[in-house]
Design a protein around this motif. Structure first.
Motif, mmCIF file in Angstrom:
data_model
loop_
_atom_site.group_PDB
_atom_site.id
_atom_site.type_symbol
_atom_site.label_atom_id
_atom_site.label_comp_id
_atom_site.label_asym_id
_atom_site.label_seq_id
_atom_site.Cartn_x
_atom_site.Cartn_y
_atom_site.Cartn_z
ATOM 1 N N ARG A 250 8.813 3.892 -5.584
ATOM 2 C CA ARG A 250 7.723 2.919 -5.460
ATOM 3 C C ARG A 250 8.107 1.575 -6.087
ATOM 4 N NH1 ARG A 250 3.311 0.272 -7.214
ATOM 5 N NH2 ARG A 250 1.382 0.529 -6.045
ATOM 6 N N THR B 241 3.330 10.682 -2.448
ATOM 7 C CA THR B 241 3.364 11.502 -3.659
ATOM 8 C C THR B 241 4.637 12.336 -3.656
ATOM 9 O OG1 THR B 241 0.958 11.648 -3.633
ATOM 10 C CG2 THR B 241 2.123 13.203 -5.037
ATOM 11 N N VAL C 287 0.880 -1.171 0.000
ATOM 12 C CA VAL C 287 0.000 0.000 0.000
ATOM 13 C C VAL C 287 0.915 1.217 0.000
ATOM 14 C CG1 VAL C 287 -1.722 1.315 1.266
ATOM 15 C CG2 VAL C 287 -1.854 -1.188 1.204
ATOM 16 N N TRP C 288 0.796 2.031 -1.010
ATOM 17 C CA TRP C 288 1.764 3.118 -1.239
ATOM 18 C C TRP C 288 1.026 4.442 -1.393
ATOM 19 C CZ3 TRP C 288 6.820 3.713 -0.718
ATOM 20 C CH2 TRP C 288 7.469 4.749 -1.391
ATOM 21 N N ASN C 289 0.899 5.164 -0.320
ATOM 22 C CA ASN C 289 0.251 6.483 -0.358
ATOM 23 C C ASN C 289 1.316 7.558 -0.205
ATOM 24 O OD1 ASN C 289 -2.515 5.703 -0.641
ATOM 25 N ND2 ASN C 289 -2.460 5.010 1.487
ATOM 26 N N ASP D 37 2.754 5.337 4.172
ATOM 27 C CA ASP D 37 1.852 6.487 4.060
ATOM 28 C C ASP D 37 2.606 7.775 4.361
ATOM 29 O OD1 ASP D 37 -1.089 5.404 3.817
ATOM 30 O OD2 ASP D 37 -0.060 4.090 5.235
ATOM 31 N N GLN D 38 2.508 8.690 3.437
ATOM 32 C CA GLN D 38 3.082 10.022 3.624
ATOM 33 C C GLN D 38 2.045 10.882 4.347
ATOM 34 O OE1 GLN D 38 3.971 11.792 -0.131
ATOM 35 N NE2 GLN D 38 4.066 13.860 0.689
ATOM 36 N N HIS E 246 2.932 -1.239 4.188
ATOM 37 C CA HIS E 246 2.124 -0.020 4.021
ATOM 38 C C HIS E 246 3.021 1.187 4.266
ATOM 39 C CE1 HIS E 246 -2.092 -1.893 4.707
ATOM 40 N NE2 HIS E 246 -1.250 -2.836 4.340
#
Ligand SMILES: [Mn+2]
Length: 195
Positions: free
Chosen positions: A135, A120, A116-118, A152-153, A150
């Protein structure tokens, strides 16, 4: 000994990876991609996993195959060094701040690859490095390491900081997950009895 050596040669890349899970975070990473070396150094230093990486790739195309294939080899090395995963903590997590940026990594050494790659990255390049390769690296690491990962930024606007915080967060989470749990050092951490 929780160590592994992987040699992987294709028409696109020639890679060797050596790791020691019970290391002190010493590293010697030479991939021909400067920013990526900097990131691998962070991964080793903050996971305390000793890491030696040598890579030669088809740089005349771009750095994509080299970065992806190092991710594959490193994932394979992690899976091999972990063996049956007896006694490990299995789960790891970290909130990693770096100036403007905060990245959270949570992972499970489950044997079930899932990314899971949130994240940007606001610019297409960091120096000459294509930011989309960050990524690609973690996708390959997750797939071949059997890691539910997972990332998350939470915030951040500087691409170098965001990428570096992601590597450091995953490193810290890995450090936690591969450690031996002294309360259950003789058992595989699953009610299924296998991971
Ligand atoms: Mn840096």
């Amino acid at each position: 000994m929780r160590q592994a050596r992987i040699a992987r040669k294709t028409a696109e890349t020639d890679i060797t990876v050596e790791i020691n899970l019970d290391g002190s975070g010493s590293y010697d990473n030479q991939t021909g991609v400067g920013f990526f070396d900097h990131m691998l150094d962070q991964l080793s230093r903050h996971s305390l996993i000793d890491m030696t990486v040598r890579a030669k790739g088809d740089y005349h195309i771009d750095d994509h195959h080299t970065v992806e294939d190092v991710g594959i080899a490193l994932g394979q090395a992690l899976a091999q060094a972990l063996g049956d995963k007896k006694g490990i903590r299995r789960y790891g997590e970290c909130h990693l701040p770096m100036d403007d940026t905060q990245v959270r990594a949570a992972l499970d050494l489950s044997g079930r690859p899932y990314l899971v790659w949130n994240v940007t990255l606001p610019t297409p390049k960091i120096g000459t490095f294509d930011t989309e390769l960050v990524r690609e690296f973690f996708q390959a690491l997750s797939t071949h390491g059997g890691i539910t990962l997972h990332v998350d930024q939470l915030h951040g606007f500087n691409s170098h900081h965001i990428a570096e915080a992601a590597f450091k967060a995953v490193a810290r989470a890995l450090r936690m997950a591969v450690e031996t749990d002294p309360r259950k050092a003789d058992a595989i951490p699953s009610t299924k009895g296998a991971l």
